[in-house]
Design a protein around this motif. Structure first.
Motif, short mmCIF file in Angstrom:
data_model
loop_
_atom_site.label_atom_id
_atom_site.label_comp_id
_atom_site.label_asym_id
_atom_site.label_seq_id
_atom_site.Cartn_x
_atom_site.Cartn_y
_atom_site.Cartn_z
N UNK A 1 0.82 -1.21 0.00
CA UNK A 1 0.00 0.00 0.00
C UNK A 1 0.86 1.26 0.00
N UNK A 2 1.94 1.25 0.77
CA UNK A 2 2.83 2.41 0.78
C UNK A 2 3.48 2.59 -0.59
N UNK A 3 3.87 1.48 -1.23
CA UNK A 3 4.44 1.57 -2.57
C UNK A 3 3.45 2.16 -3.56
N UNK A 4 2.20 1.77 -3.46
CA UNK A 4 1.17 2.31 -4.36
C UNK A 4 0.95 3.80 -4.10
N UNK A 5 0.96 4.19 -2.83
CA UNK A 5 0.78 5.59 -2.46
C UNK A 5 1.95 6.45 -2.94
N UNK A 6 3.16 5.94 -2.73
CA UNK A 6 4.36 6.73 -3.01
C UNK A 6 4.74 6.73 -4.49
N UNK A 7 4.81 5.54 -5.11
CA UNK A 7 5.34 5.45 -6.46
C UNK A 7 4.27 5.57 -7.56
N UNK A 8 3.01 5.32 -7.20
CA UNK A 8 1.95 5.40 -8.21
C UNK A 8 0.94 6.51 -7.91
N UNK A 9 1.13 7.24 -6.81
CA UNK A 9 0.30 8.39 -6.50
C UNK A 9 -1.17 8.09 -6.30
N UNK A 10 -1.50 6.90 -5.75
CA UNK A 10 -2.90 6.54 -5.55
C UNK A 10 -3.49 7.22 -4.32
N UNK A 11 -4.79 7.28 -4.26
CA UNK A 11 -5.48 7.70 -3.05
C UNK A 11 -5.43 6.53 -2.06
N UNK A 12 -5.73 6.81 -0.81
CA UNK A 12 -5.72 5.75 0.20
C UNK A 12 -6.74 4.68 -0.13
N UNK A 13 -7.92 5.09 -0.60
CA UNK A 13 -8.97 4.12 -0.93
C UNK A 13 -8.54 3.24 -2.10
N UNK A 14 -7.90 3.85 -3.13
CA UNK A 14 -7.42 3.06 -4.27
C UNK A 14 -6.31 2.10 -3.86
N UNK A 15 -5.42 2.56 -2.99
CA UNK A 15 -4.34 1.70 -2.51
C UNK A 15 -4.89 0.51 -1.74
N UNK A 16 -5.92 0.75 -0.93
CA UNK A 16 -6.54 -0.34 -0.16
C UNK A 16 -7.15 -1.38 -1.09
N UNK A 17 -7.88 -0.92 -2.09
CA UNK A 17 -8.55 -1.85 -3.01
C UNK A 17 -7.59 -2.57 -3.93
N UNK A 18 -6.63 -1.83 -4.52
CA UNK A 18 -5.69 -2.42 -5.47
C UNK A 18 -4.78 -3.44 -4.79
N UNK A 19 -4.47 -3.21 -3.52
CA UNK A 19 -3.65 -4.16 -2.77
C UNK A 19 -4.31 -5.53 -2.72
N UNK A 20 -5.63 -5.55 -2.58
CA UNK A 20 -6.34 -6.83 -2.55
C UNK A 20 -6.13 -7.61 -3.84
N UNK A 21 -6.11 -6.91 -4.97
CA UNK A 21 -5.87 -7.57 -6.26
C UNK A 21 -4.44 -8.08 -6.35
N UNK A 22 -3.48 -7.29 -5.88
CA UNK A 22 -2.07 -7.66 -5.93
C UNK A 22 -1.79 -8.91 -5.10
N UNK A 23 -2.45 -9.01 -3.95
CA UNK A 23 -2.17 -10.12 -3.04
C UNK A 23 -2.66 -11.46 -3.59
N UNK A 24 -3.62 -11.44 -4.51
CA UNK A 24 -4.15 -12.69 -5.06
C UNK A 24 -3.05 -13.59 -5.63
N UNK A 25 -2.29 -13.16 -6.64
CA UNK A 25 -1.24 -14.05 -7.17
C UNK A 25 -0.12 -14.29 -6.16
#
Length: 253
Positions: free
Chosen positions: A164-188
């Protein structure tokens, strides 16, 4: 049934903050239910496959997932997770518990700095003016995926805060987007990490079913609250959950 209801309650919280929650699951299994650390790691990481599937679907319906970034980071993360699972086999149980607890504490501290001291810390200097593209995009996705995948596989923690920190820092996501996208990343990551533990014999089928059923149902419901509860509450939960898991592991050592 006690394991199921405990995991259901935890799933509500994990779905809300967008976490696979393997570290906290491990802490509860080891400390409260007396499960050996390596079995807890394998069972927890494997259970994240279905937990995050449920949470990711719910977050997708809420509009919190950036699919391209999540897919790219997740693919690289899966390779790292399988490698990490093989590393964990060679670590003694007590050392692994302490290392996992330390990683959870670090996760909570990083979240605290990112959320409450971002304007003066390293995060403010790293945050991009715009999301990376081209070579920079793939470099960021590969680096974030490999590092967090190895952490996930080795310590079974899912590495949610680091993702989530990587998504916030390197991809400039909002906190809500980081929370949701992390769930997709954790799948594989969970899929390949769980496979790594399965091939080493550290997966309890009965325990896996109880943990997965509780977390999956709770996670789906918890994701509904990410956009509905106040942002300060979401930040506080993201900081508190990994720290709590770390204390539980050390307490049971």
């Amino acid at each position: 049934m006690l394991i199921f209801f405990t995991m259901f309650g935890l799933g509500l919280l994990l779905g809300f903050i967008g976490a696979g929650g393997a570290g906290t699951v491990i802490a509860l299994l080891v400390t409260v239910f007396g499960v050996p650390i390596h079995t807890a790691l394998g069972t927890s990481l494997s259970g994240m496959i279905f937990t995050t599937l449920s949470g990711a679907f719910s977050h997708f319906r809420e509009g919190n997932i950036v699919t391209r970034i999540g897919t790219a980071v997740g693919i690289f993360g899966a390779a790292g997770a399988f490698t990490g699972a093989k590393i964990a086999v060679f670590l003694p149980s007590n050392d692994l518990k302490c290392l996992t607890a330390g990683m959870l504490f670090l996760c909570g501290i990083l979240f605290f700095i990112r959320f409450y001291f971002a304007s003066t810390g390293i995060f403010s200097r790293l945050e991009p003016d715009s999301p990376p593209a081209g070579f920079r995009f793939w470099t960021a996705a590969c680096g974030l995926g490999i590092v967090t995948g190895i952490l996930s596989g080795t310590f079974g923690i899912g590495a949610t805060p680091f993702i989530q920190i990587g998504l916030l820092v390197f991809f400039g996501m909002s906190i809500q987007q980081a929370a949701g996208t992390t769930m997709l990343i954790i799948l594989p990551i969970a899929l390949l990490g769980g496979l790594g533990y399965l091939t080493e014999g550290y997966l309890d089928a009965g325990l896996f079913l109880k943990v997965t059923a509780g977390l999956m149902s709770g996670s789906y419901m918890g994701a509904k609250f990410t956009n509905r509860l106040p942002l300060p509450f979401l930040k506080a939960a993201m900081v508190s959950v990994p720290i709590l898991g770390g204390f539980l592991l050390l307490w049971g050592s």
